[in-house]
Motif scaffolding. Sequence first.
Motif, PDB file in Angstrom:
ATOM      1  N   ASP A 114      12.198   2.219   7.823  1.00 28.70           N
ATOM      2  CA  ASP A 114      11.197   2.686   6.871  1.00 28.70           C
ATOM      3  C   ASP A 114      10.482   1.472   6.267  1.00 28.70           C
ATOM      4  O   ASP A 114      10.641   1.167   5.096  1.00 28.70           O
ATOM      5  CB  ASP A 114      11.873   3.515   5.772  1.00 28.70           C
ATOM      6  N   PRO A 115       9.692   0.739   7.095  1.00 30.17           N
ATOM      7  CA  PRO A 115       9.099  -0.522   6.638  1.00 30.17           C
ATOM      8  C   PRO A 115       8.084  -0.361   5.525  1.00 30.17           C
ATOM      9  O   PRO A 115       7.798  -1.332   4.809  1.00 30.17           O
ATOM     10  CB  PRO A 115       8.445  -1.071   7.912  1.00 30.17           C
ATOM     11  N   ASP A 116       7.522   0.835   5.372  1.00 28.76           N
ATOM     12  CA  ASP A 116       6.491   1.018   4.359  1.00 28.76           C
ATOM     13  C   ASP A 116       7.066   1.310   2.984  1.00 28.76           C
ATOM     14  O   ASP A 116       6.337   1.429   2.012  1.00 28.76           O
ATOM     15  CB  ASP A 116       5.537   2.155   4.769  1.00 28.76           C
ATOM     16  N   GLY A 117       8.375   1.450   2.881  1.00 30.62           N
ATOM     17  CA  GLY A 117       8.981   1.675   1.586  1.00 30.62           C
ATOM     18  C   GLY A 117       8.892   3.118   1.140  1.00 30.62           C
ATOM     19  O   GLY A 117       8.559   4.023   1.896  1.00 30.62           O
ATOM     20  N   MET A 118       9.176   3.335  -0.113  1.00 27.01           N
ATOM     21  CA  MET A 118       9.282   4.679  -0.667  1.00 27.01           C
ATOM     22  C   MET A 118       8.412   4.777  -1.916  1.00 27.01           C
ATOM     23  O   MET A 118       8.538   3.972  -2.836  1.00 27.01           O
ATOM     24  CB  MET A 118      10.761   4.936  -1.012  1.00 27.01           C
ATOM     25  N   GLN A 119       7.521   5.738  -1.945  1.00 21.60           N
ATOM     26  CA  GLN A 119       6.676   5.921  -3.116  1.00 21.60           C
ATOM     27  C   GLN A 119       7.502   6.538  -4.245  1.00 21.60           C
ATOM     28  O   GLN A 119       8.217   7.506  -4.038  1.00 21.60           O
ATOM     29  CB  GLN A 119       5.486   6.820  -2.790  1.00 21.60           C
ATOM     30  N   ALA A 179       0.830  -1.174   0.000  1.00 15.84           N
ATOM     31  CA  ALA A 179       0.000   0.000   0.000  1.00 15.84           C
ATOM     32  C   ALA A 179       0.864   1.223   0.000  1.00 15.84           C
ATOM     33  O   ALA A 179       2.069   1.147   0.165  1.00 15.84           O
ATOM     34  CB  ALA A 179      -0.879  -0.005   1.258  1.00 15.84           C
ATOM     35  N   GLU A 180       0.232   2.382  -0.143  1.00 15.47           N
ATOM     36  CA  GLU A 180       1.013   3.602  -0.196  1.00 15.47           C
ATOM     37  C   GLU A 180       1.789   3.785   1.091  1.00 15.47           C
ATOM     38  O   GLU A 180       1.338   3.480   2.183  1.00 15.47           O
ATOM     39  CB  GLU A 180       0.086   4.801  -0.398  1.00 15.47           C
ATOM     40  N   SER A 181       2.988   4.289   0.960  1.00 10.66           N
ATOM     41  CA  SER A 181       3.851   4.495   2.121  1.00 10.66           C
ATOM     42  C   SER A 181       3.245   5.534   3.044  1.00 10.66           C
ATOM     43  O   SER A 181       2.741   6.557   2.600  1.00 10.66           O
ATOM     44  CB  SER A 181       5.219   4.948   1.626  1.00 10.66           C
ATOM     45  N   GLN A 182       3.296   5.277   4.364  1.00 12.00           N
ATOM     46  CA  GLN A 182       2.743   6.203   5.338  1.00 12.00           C
ATOM     47  C   GLN A 182       3.825   7.128   5.847  1.00 12.00           C
ATOM     48  O   GLN A 182       4.949   6.706   6.097  1.00 12.00           O
ATOM     49  CB  GLN A 182       2.133   5.421   6.504  1.00 12.00           C
TER      50      GLN A 182
END
Length: 278
Positions: A207-212, A40-43
């Motif tokens: 940064d577990p949500d990654g990078m958009q 999902a989109e990075s938070q």
Amino acid sequence: MKRFTRTTSASLSAGALALALALSGCGGDDPAPASTSGGAESQAPAESAAPTVPEEGPTGAEAIGEARTNLDNLESVTVIGSIDQDGESMEVLGTGSLADDGNYSLEVSGSIIPDNGAVSIVRADGTYYINGSESYFETVMGDTDGQIADTLGDKYLEVPADQAEGVEDMTLKSFVDTFTQQDFDVSALKDPDAPGVLDTADASPDDPDGMQVYAYETNDNDGTLLYLTADGENQFAGIESPEVGNVLLSEHNQAEEVQAPGEDEVMTMEELQEALAG
């Protein structure tokens, strides 16, 4: 080190981008990679609102020009890469300052060093700290018996800047500069659609949500993708190239300051000489 595996919230089809990633000071290869994974989109961090991400990215020419300028002005970054070119392979992990006198750490391994060797370099407060494989020390210090690597063990060799000839050419900035040296054919770049997500866990564990990112491809369809951040900052996030390799840039201007190893982790040149003589 994992390679990018494209799985994004948007369709990021393969494309081509003329590249010849050359390593300044290291013999001519470059860095590359981490893995890409869907999600999902990075938070954004809890204390700030999630950034507004346009559904369509800026045009190739506009994006590349601005990103190149931003790259020139970067103060710090984390780089993770994996290269396989012209029969030589290299893996790279580096982080820290890009200033001429800044602190950074850099780990390089692969066939770029004889016998698939490795080297770990820390530069802090004007001093270099080095640890490497037997083949690395044989190459840079003529140690044919492997005594230096054996004597150091897990410790770093402290090398003053005025004695770091050769080492000072293998810098974090030299890897980042490979981007600014590229003559991208922006006229051939396809404009991206909605952004996807790059998994930055290998380079940025926090940064577990990654990078958009937006993924730019050319019309040649050779599988090369150029990634730019989709957070409004328009930073180079990475390149994925089947002909050269992959590289991921993260923590733009937010990389932690690199510190010198502790005293118990370091051996001076004098101490090394004494140990070898004894």
